[in-house]
Design an enzyme around this catalytic site. Structure first.
Site, PDB file in Angstrom:
ATOM      1  N   LYS A  50      -1.057  13.239  -0.989  1.00  0.00           N
ATOM      2  CA  LYS A  50      -1.248  12.559  -2.272  1.00  0.00           C
ATOM      3  C   LYS A  50      -0.373  13.174  -3.357  1.00  0.00           C
ATOM      4  O   LYS A  50       0.280  12.456  -4.142  1.00  0.00           O
ATOM      5  CB  LYS A  50      -2.718  12.624  -2.679  1.00  0.00           C
ATOM      6  CG  LYS A  50      -3.013  12.003  -4.027  1.00  0.00           C
ATOM      7  CD  LYS A  50      -2.725  10.522  -4.063  1.00  0.00           C
ATOM      8  CE  LYS A  50      -3.159   9.918  -5.399  1.00  0.00           C
ATOM      9  NZ  LYS A  50      -2.889   8.480  -5.465  1.00  0.00           N
TER      10      LYS A  50
ATOM     11  N   CYS B  34      -1.645   9.798 -13.374  1.00  0.00           N
ATOM     12  CA  CYS B  34      -1.231  10.264 -12.051  1.00  0.00           C
ATOM     13  C   CYS B  34       0.089  11.021 -12.088  1.00  0.00           C
ATOM     14  O   CYS B  34       0.120  12.246 -12.046  1.00  0.00           O
ATOM     15  CB  CYS B  34      -1.123   9.085 -11.085  1.00  0.00           C
ATOM     16  SG  CYS B  34      -2.669   8.200 -10.807  1.00  0.00           S
TER      17      CYS B  34
END
Length: 505
Positions: free
Chosen positions: A253, A307
């Site tokens: 991720k 993010c």
């Protein structure tokens, strides 16, 4: 147990109850895989989803749709009340309003602010709360750890804990597992823990959760990986990609985010060359991307959201490696709002206007078109930089109030009633398509996204990195009479023609 928070004492009745719960859990189950999947999908294994934000509520709704027994947990009573009434507080997610209403009405989805109570009911615990940065750009795990405390208070043998929140690699192994064990008074081999990162985008969350991309799962042990794979095998229509361990899954991720940040950093660095080279860098990038081995991203005024700007810091200063490339890309992207303002200042000087005396309108405050999210939005830094240089700043955004970010609010449809020295396009919302540029007073327009075609107007346009159709960055403001006769601007620069639409960046 300390404080008896789990009801786990030496009483025989309670011990029998815990033994029964352990036997019925997913982690360490001796039942056949088919039976485990049946129990998951018929509601015998209640699921608690901790965090009902932009990604958490869609996830909770899909869990309810799949399992028939999901509890959404959030600290905000207004969010919980809305969900309990069958309403979605998340804007811009197609199908979510209907799915939440349907699942709540069917009794498959409930909501609560009591995380401990939810943990005592659930057998599967899913964490999807944000991992932010502190003032020193270090990962702040306090919200995740608070959720872990609630889970530990109700954790029973056989339970499975799944972290979807993005975490620094090693967090499940080194932080969450010891924390859960210490606070629940269970040994690590009595419960499962896996990292299964969310791979979703605002605006397509339901599609993504249901299987747009392969689902990555990695447990702190093999049994945790196996149990998590069963869960996501039912939740997703796509493949389940089991990796070696939770730390590898966490790295997947973070690496995805760093790749995008570095790629955008390179695109932005190249984009800044457009003036010096006298070309459209966007055209060069688009053409280079004809080759499948070249995948340059789009340049722009910066990188925002919850993010990409955060994930590099999950490794920077936390490893022995200097990570020069990652660090440089982050610096380049952080600089972009200032670069945009510097370009604006230069363009204003060309028409004998001082930025300190100018009125500037910023178009788009959120970090992405159509998404009600301003975290790390480049527009905020653009506004701050304009204020620092003395400009009078207005803002237009259909989703948020520009006044909350230091700009005088102006409605999109009221722009024609105003007169500005300059406009900066940061985030091209769809609502801006109805701006009648011909009706606006001639102004300097700095387009950070190649979002508009002003070649047939009286505005002086500067498109950062040029246009995808080959138009170089600058188009001088030309009087209408000169445009009609085919004359060139006074400084001798030709007025390029634009033959097609720009990119949807």
């Amino acid at each position: 147990m300390p404080g008896g928070s789990n009801g786990r004492t030496d009483g025989s009745d309670e011990t029998d109850e815990i033994d029964s719960r352990a036997a019925s859990g997913l982690y360490g189950s001796s039942r056949s895989e088919r039976r485990q999947r049946d129990r998951l999908t018929n509601g015998e294994l209640p699921v608690a989803v901790y965090g009902l934000g932009k990604m958490g509520l869609p996830l909770a709704a899909v869990y309810a749709e799949t399992t028939g027994n999901a509890i959404g947990v959030d600290v905000d009573p207004a969010v919980v009340d809305a969900v309990a009434d069958g309403e979605s507080h998340v804007v811009g997610e197609p199908g979510l309003d209907e799915l939440v209403a349907e699942q709540v009405d069917a009794g498959r989805l409930t909501a609560t602010t009591d995380g401990t109570e939810a943990a005592e009911t659930a057998r599967i615990h899913v964490i999807i709360v944000p991992t932010l940065l502190d003032d020193d750009d270090q990962p702040d795990l306090s919200t995740v750890e608070s959720v872990v405390d609630d889970i530990a208070a109700g954790l029973a043998p056989g339970d499975l804990v799944i972290a979807e929140s993005t975490l620094p690699p090693g967090t499940c192994r080194d932080v969450l597992e010891p924390h859960l064990a210490a606070e629940s008074d269970l040994s690590p081999d009595e419960f499962g823990l896996a990292f299964c990162p969310e791979r979703t985008s605002s605006g397509t969350a339901l599609r993504d959760i249901r299987g747009r991309y392969p689902k990555v799962v990695g447990g702190v042990d093999d049994e945790s990986t196996r149990a998590a794979a069963i869960v996501y095998g039912e939740l997703s229509d796509n493949d389940v990609h089991a990796v070696s361990d939770a730390t590898t899954a966490e790295a997947v991720k973070v690496f995805e985010g760093i790749y995008r940040d570095v790629n955008i950093g390179l695109a932005n660095e190249l984009g800044r060359l457009a003036d010096e080279l006298g070309i459209s860098v966007r055209e060069a990038i688009d053409t280079a991307n004809d080759l499948p081995m070249c995948q340059l991203h789009d340049p722009g005024p910066g990188v925002g959201g919850h993010c990409i700007p955060y994930y590099p810091h999950f490794l920077l200063d936390r490893t022995d490696e200097p990570m020069h490339v990652t660090r440089t890309a982050r610096r380049v992207n952080d600089e972009m709002p200032s670069v945009v303002v510097e370009r604006l200042e230069r363009e204003l000087e060309r028409v004998d206007t001082d930025l300190a005396d100018a009125s500037v309108v910023v178009l788009g405050i959120t970090y992405r078109p159509g998404v009600e999210e301003t975290r790390a939005s480049p527009a905020i830094d653009v506004i701050d930089a304009l204020h620092e240089r003395g400009a009078a700043v207005a803002g237009v955004d259909p989703l948020v109030d520009p006044a909350d970010y230091g700009a005088r609010p102006v409605a999109t449809d009221d722009l024609t009633e105003e007169a500005f020295d300059a406009a900066v396009i940061v985030t091209p919302h769809e609502a801006f398509d109805r701006i009648d540029w011909d009706a606006l007073e001639p102004t300097v327009v700095v387009d950070g996204r190649d979002a508009v075609d002003l070649s047939e107007t009286a505005h002086r346009e500067y498109a950062f990195a040029g246009s995808s159709d080959g138009r170089p960055p600058r188009r001088e403001r030309t009087p209408v009479s000169e445009t009609e006769t085919g004359s060139t601007p006074a400084d001798g620069e030709p007025t390029p023609r634009r033959t097609d639409g720009g990119n949807d960046v």
